[in-house]
Design a protein around this motif. Structure first.
Motif, PDB file in Angstrom:
ATOM      1  N   GLN A 189      -4.924   1.604  -0.878  1.00 35.26           N
ATOM      2  CA  GLN A 189      -3.639   2.081  -0.472  1.00 35.26           C
ATOM      3  C   GLN A 189      -2.912   0.951   0.353  1.00 35.26           C
ATOM      4  OE1 GLN A 189      -1.759   4.576  -1.832  1.00 35.26           O
ATOM      5  NE2 GLN A 189      -0.010   3.737  -0.482  1.00 35.26           N
ATOM      6  N   ASP A 190      -1.452   0.598  -0.016  1.00 34.18           N
ATOM      7  CA  ASP A 190      -0.819  -0.359   0.820  1.00 34.18           C
ATOM      8  C   ASP A 190      -1.048  -1.729   0.892  1.00 34.18           C
ATOM      9  OD1 ASP A 190       1.051   1.854   1.562  1.00 34.18           O
ATOM     10  OD2 ASP A 190      -0.279   2.102   3.445  1.00 34.18           O
ATOM     11  N   TYR A 191      -2.259  -2.118  -0.031  1.00 35.78           N
ATOM     12  CA  TYR A 191      -2.478  -3.623  -0.288  1.00 35.78           C
ATOM     13  C   TYR A 191      -1.949  -3.795  -1.523  1.00 35.78           C
ATOM     14  CZ  TYR A 191      -4.845  -8.045  -0.641  1.00 35.78           C
ATOM     15  OH  TYR A 191      -4.947  -9.292  -1.210  1.00 35.78           O
ATOM     16  N   VAL A 192      -0.799  -4.991  -1.592  1.00 36.20           N
ATOM     17  CA  VAL A 192      -0.319  -5.372  -2.968  1.00 36.20           C
ATOM     18  C   VAL A 192      -0.783  -6.868  -3.159  1.00 36.20           C
ATOM     19  CG1 VAL A 192       1.697  -3.533  -2.548  1.00 36.20           C
ATOM     20  CG2 VAL A 192       1.648  -6.064  -1.640  1.00 36.20           C
ATOM     21  N   SER A 193      -1.004  -7.071  -4.320  1.00 33.60           N
ATOM     22  CA  SER A 193      -1.328  -8.307  -4.643  1.00 33.60           C
ATOM     23  C   SER A 193      -0.518  -8.822  -5.876  1.00 33.60           C
ATOM     24  CB  SER A 193      -3.002  -8.204  -5.085  1.00 33.60           C
ATOM     25  OG  SER A 193      -3.076  -7.528  -6.277  1.00 33.60           O
ATOM     26  N   GLY A 211      -2.472 -11.751  -1.753  1.00 31.63           N
ATOM     27  CA  GLY A 211      -1.884 -10.292  -1.557  1.00 31.63           C
ATOM     28  C   GLY A 211      -1.581 -10.294  -0.121  1.00 31.63           C
ATOM     29  N   GLN A 212      -1.101  -9.027   0.258  1.00 35.83           N
ATOM     30  CA  GLN A 212      -0.952  -8.547   1.581  1.00 35.83           C
ATOM     31  C   GLN A 212      -0.900  -7.179   1.809  1.00 35.83           C
ATOM     32  OE1 GLN A 212       3.091  -9.181   3.365  1.00 35.83           O
ATOM     33  NE2 GLN A 212       3.379 -10.287   1.280  1.00 35.83           N
ATOM     34  N   THR A 213      -1.308  -6.725   2.877  1.00 35.90           N
ATOM     35  CA  THR A 213      -1.299  -5.285   3.352  1.00 35.90           C
ATOM     36  C   THR A 213       0.332  -5.104   3.814  1.00 35.90           C
ATOM     37  OG1 THR A 213      -3.262  -4.886   3.733  1.00 35.90           O
ATOM     38  CG2 THR A 213      -1.929  -3.323   4.710  1.00 35.90           C
TER      39      THR A 213
END
Length: 291
Positions: A189-193, A211-213
């Motif tokens: 959850q909350d990590y997008v790539s 990606g980043q959180t």
């Protein structure tokens, strides 16, 4: 999307709104879009060429979107995914200025196959080469959910896709090329790539990704951006870049990104879906493409 088909701002807001209205004749941002980064410093792309502000109520705009439902050979979406994509308003609808793309736990039979989950997969009927894409969205929540906003070349040979149906399909994945603007796994959850797939990097061997959180990916709107030029693909969230793809050698394997691509929005359901999962939506405030 990883083998799923084996599956600010420097000009005043009123100036941009005027220019957009001149271009489209009817461009009116949602009231919820006030914090949009409507231009990016030094971006070569600031003319709006296509958008959906998701106004109105009910079914999505069929002039802009195609609902892809045809199962791949074998009866399931590649990668062991366990959902049906449907063309029902239960899974895709517009309300209060937002697109709602909804994944549900429900028994549903289609194309001779019964599955326990439904969702939707949208293909844009607009395709383009080079530009800046901005999507303001909230993501679904739940272990086993896999939402994505991504792009495929119109030349992909994939039965049931909009551009394939129009006779454009000539090239198999991954050689057609794929651009993943956003992926989010509910188990992280909350990590997008973001990722780039092509003949040099694909499937289980993807090397081109980053990606980043971010905070509250599912509870608050964030702006996901791709800037695509002849030289590079740059991915960011709320103006913070997390990945850039710019290979030194650009050939048919590394750079099939010099022709028209179209947008895809979907929520896939993985086999490890939380048994208590019932329903969650990707909520999109707007999509804007600038050139």
């Amino acid at each position: 999307m990883t083998k799923q088909h084996l599956p600010y701002f420097t000009i005043p807001l009123f100036v941009l709104l005027i220019s957009c209205a001149v271009f489209t004749g009817s461009f009116t941002p949602n009231e919820n879009s006030a914090n949009s980064p409507t231009s990016i410093q030094n971006s070569p792309f600031n003319t709006l060429v296509w958008s959906d502000e998701f106004s109105g109520t009910g079914a999505i705009d069929s002039e802009k979107w195609f609902l892809q439902t045809q199962l791949p050979p074998g009866g399931s979406w590649w990668g062991g995914l366990i959902q049906h994509y449907t063309d029902r308003t239960e899974n895709t609808y517009v309300e209060n200025g937002h697109l709602n793309l909804v994944a549900k736990k429900e028994k549903f039979r289609d194309q001779g196959k019964t599955k326990e989950y439904t969702s939707a997969r949208l293909n844009s009927k607009f395709a383009f080469t080079y530009g800046r894409i901005e999507i303001r969205a909230k993501l679904p929540k739940g272990i086993g959910t896999w939402p994505a906003i991504w792009m495929l070349n119109t030349n992909i040979d994939e039965d049931g896709a909009y551009w394939e149906n129009k006779g454009f399909g000539t090239t198999k994945w991954p050689h057609c090329g794929e651009i993943d603007i956003l992926e989010h796994w509910g188990k992280n959850q909350d990590y997008v790539s973001s990722a780039v797939h092509n003949g040099s990097s694909y499937g289980d061997y993807v090397e081109n990704l980053g990606g980043q959180t971010i905070e509250n990916a599912s509870d608050e709107f964030h702006i996901y951006t791709l800037e695509w030029t002849k030289e590079k693909l740059a991915f960011s969230v709320d103006g913070v870049e997390h990945y850039q793809y710019s290979p030194e050698v650009k050939d048919s394997k590394t750079w099939p990104y010099n022709s028209d691509y179209y947008l895809i929005l979907n929520i896939a359901i993985q086999p490890d879906i939380d048994p208590n999962f019932m329903e969650s939506a990707m909520v999109v405030d707007y999509i804007r493409i600038f050139q």
